[in-house]
Design a protein around this motif. Structure first.
Motif, PDB file in Angstrom:
ATOM      1  N   ASP A  64      71.084  52.799 -13.343  1.00  0.00           N
ATOM      2  CA  ASP A  64      69.822  53.532 -13.376  1.00  0.00           C
ATOM      3  C   ASP A  64      69.766  54.500 -14.559  1.00  0.00           C
ATOM      4  OD1 ASP A  64      68.986  52.202 -11.131  1.00  0.00           O
ATOM      5  OD2 ASP A  64      69.450  53.847  -9.744  1.00  0.00           O
TER       6      ASP A  64
ATOM      7  N   LEU B 294      69.418  52.544 -17.906  1.00  0.00           N
ATOM      8  CA  LEU B 294      68.068  52.034 -18.126  1.00  0.00           C
ATOM      9  C   LEU B 294      67.117  53.138 -18.560  1.00  0.00           C
ATOM     10  CD1 LEU B 294      67.701  49.438 -15.240  1.00  0.00           C
ATOM     11  CD2 LEU B 294      67.871  48.989 -17.676  1.00  0.00           C
ATOM     12  N   VAL B 295      67.238  54.313 -17.952  1.00  0.00           N
ATOM     13  CA  VAL B 295      66.390  55.440 -18.352  1.00  0.00           C
ATOM     14  C   VAL B 295      66.691  55.834 -19.802  1.00  0.00           C
ATOM     15  CG1 VAL B 295      65.944  57.884 -17.950  1.00  0.00           C
ATOM     16  CG2 VAL B 295      66.012  56.310 -16.019  1.00  0.00           C
TER      17      VAL B 295
ATOM     18  N   LEU C 147      67.867  53.901 -22.160  1.00  0.00           N
ATOM     19  CA  LEU C 147      67.358  52.834 -23.004  1.00  0.00           C
ATOM     20  C   LEU C 147      65.865  53.004 -23.253  1.00  0.00           C
ATOM     21  CD1 LEU C 147      67.843  50.076 -24.409  1.00  0.00           C
ATOM     22  CD2 LEU C 147      67.225  49.026 -22.237  1.00  0.00           C
ATOM     23  N   ILE C 148      65.115  53.303 -22.210  1.00  0.00           N
ATOM     24  CA  ILE C 148      63.675  53.504 -22.351  1.00  0.00           C
ATOM     25  C   ILE C 148      63.386  54.713 -23.224  1.00  0.00           C
ATOM     26  CG2 ILE C 148      61.574  54.099 -21.070  1.00  0.00           C
ATOM     27  CD1 ILE C 148      62.691  52.309 -18.795  1.00  0.00           C
ATOM     28  N   VAL C 149      64.128  55.804 -23.047  1.00  0.00           N
ATOM     29  CA  VAL C 149      63.916  57.004 -23.864  1.00  0.00           C
ATOM     30  C   VAL C 149      64.148  56.688 -25.335  1.00  0.00           C
ATOM     31  CG1 VAL C 149      64.874  59.275 -24.391  1.00  0.00           C
ATOM     32  CG2 VAL C 149      64.362  58.661 -22.032  1.00  0.00           C
TER      33      VAL C 149
ATOM     34  N   MET D  18      63.988  53.736 -26.807  1.00  0.00           N
ATOM     35  CA  MET D  18      62.978  52.794 -27.273  1.00  0.00           C
ATOM     36  C   MET D  18      61.683  53.518 -27.625  1.00  0.00           C
ATOM     37  SD  MET D  18      63.626  49.542 -24.735  1.00  0.00           S
ATOM     38  CE  MET D  18      62.033  48.858 -25.061  1.00  0.00           C
ATOM     39  N   VAL D  19      61.337  54.536 -26.884  1.00  0.00           N
ATOM     40  CA  VAL D  19      60.122  55.302 -27.160  1.00  0.00           C
ATOM     41  C   VAL D  19      60.332  56.237 -28.347  1.00  0.00           C
ATOM     42  CG1 VAL D  19      58.588  57.061 -26.211  1.00  0.00           C
ATOM     43  CG2 VAL D  19      59.249  55.115 -24.816  1.00  0.00           C
TER      44      VAL D  19
END
Length: 142
Positions: A28, A31-32, A34-36, A38-39
């Motif tokens: 978890d 993944l968070v 990774l998203i941060v 990517m943005v």
């Protein structure tokens, strides 16, 4: 002789502690993160200072010579060597292209000119129906 049975996950023998690691919270968090990233990555790339007037790009070969639109340091417009205003730019391009909207247009912007002026001129040319627009740069000195 009786066998001692264990109730639970199957990893416990006789009710001792579980030695398995629960990886769900780790996944978890990853993944968070990774998203941060990517943005945030595209936002970091915008702050890079780039000097665009010189380039190693190879010149394009066309059967018809391209139309040159030049912007000098003061922002004055020229179609080939003829001075034009922003209002008469589209008419001058249409006359020069003789109705051929597929003709390449090279934009030559002065190095000291604001980038917004070059983009504004590109937008005007694109709105007039010309789709083959190129930015011209000087080759890198060796």
């Amino acid at each position: 002789m009786g066998a001692k049975l264990s109730h639970g996950t199957g990893n416990q023998i006789g009710g001792g502690p579980v030695s398995d690691i629960n990886v769900t919270p780790l996944v978890d968090v990853m993944l968070v993160l990774l998203i941060v990233f990517m943005v945030a990555a595209p936002l970091m790339a915008q702050g890079v200072k780039v000097d665009l007037p010189t380039s190693n790009a190879k010149p394009l070969k066309e059967e018809k010579p391209p139309i040159a639109v030049s912007l000098d340091a003061e922002g004055k417009l020229f179609v080939d060597k003829t001075p034009v205003s922003h209002e008469t730019l589209v008419a001058a391009l249409a006359k020069e292209a003789a109705g051929d909207k597929e003709r390449r247009i090279n934009i030559r912007g002065d190095k000291g000119l604001a980038y917004g002026k070059v983009i504004e001129t590109m937008g005007e040319i694109n709105d007039a129906g010309f789709s083959k627009i190129a930015l011209v740069s000087e080759p890198v000195p060796k």
